[in-house]
Design a protein around this motif. Structure first.
Motif, mmCIF file in Angstrom:
data_model
loop_
_atom_site.group_PDB
_atom_site.id
_atom_site.type_symbol
_atom_site.label_atom_id
_atom_site.label_comp_id
_atom_site.label_asym_id
_atom_site.label_seq_id
_atom_site.Cartn_x
_atom_site.Cartn_y
_atom_site.Cartn_z
ATOM 1 N N PHE A 46 2.407 1.712 -3.411
ATOM 2 C CA PHE A 46 1.378 2.172 -4.338
ATOM 3 C C PHE A 46 1.113 3.666 -4.132
ATOM 4 N N ALA A 47 0.967 4.087 -2.887
ATOM 5 C CA ALA A 47 0.723 5.506 -2.593
ATOM 6 C C ALA A 47 1.884 6.368 -3.084
ATOM 7 N N LYS A 48 3.092 5.886 -2.884
ATOM 8 C CA LYS A 48 4.276 6.627 -3.332
ATOM 9 C C LYS A 48 4.288 6.748 -4.859
ATOM 10 N N ASP A 106 0.831 -1.210 0.000
ATOM 11 C CA ASP A 106 0.000 0.000 0.000
ATOM 12 C C ASP A 106 0.863 1.256 0.000
ATOM 13 N N TYR A 107 1.932 1.246 0.803
ATOM 14 C CA TYR A 107 2.835 2.387 0.849
ATOM 15 C C TYR A 107 3.488 2.625 -0.520
ATOM 16 N N ALA A 124 -4.774 5.263 -12.659
ATOM 17 C CA ALA A 124 -5.956 4.995 -11.841
ATOM 18 C C ALA A 124 -6.879 3.984 -12.519
ATOM 19 N N ILE A 140 1.686 6.684 -6.878
ATOM 20 C CA ILE A 140 0.624 7.628 -7.270
ATOM 21 C C ILE A 140 1.095 9.066 -7.039
ATOM 22 N N TYR A 141 1.781 9.295 -5.929
ATOM 23 C CA TYR A 141 2.305 10.626 -5.649
ATOM 24 C C TYR A 141 3.277 11.074 -6.748
#
Length: 81
Positions: A24-26, A21-22, A44, A28-29
């Motif tokens: 993935f978030a990174k 999850d981390y 997305a 996307i950022y």
């Protein structure tokens, strides 16, 4: 895998999911920061397709009436997307 322990084998599934999850978030950022709106939209949509493929696969587990079309829909969404 070549003598290398996998993350979930060493730290457990909860940590492996959280690290995923981390990451993935990174990603996307970084896409939002440098890729622009179209790149972010594409990423997305790809993630949405992958999640739909996972859900469809879960729904069809053990279904002996799985059609070829459903099978290819699952593998496209999970892999090809």
């Amino acid at each position: 895998l070549g003598g290398v322990d996998l993350l979930h084998a060493v730290f457990g599934n909860d940590v492996a999911v959280l690290v995923g999850d981390y990451m993935f978030a990174k990603a996307i950022y970084v896409l939002a920061l440098y890729g622009g709106e179209e790149v972010l939209k594409t990423a997305a949509q790809t993630v949405q397709d992958m999640a739909e493929g996972e859900l469809l696969q879960l729904e069809k587990i053990g279904d002996i009436n799985l059609t070829e079309e459903e099978y290819f829909s699952i593998i496209y969404r999970k892999t090809a997307s």
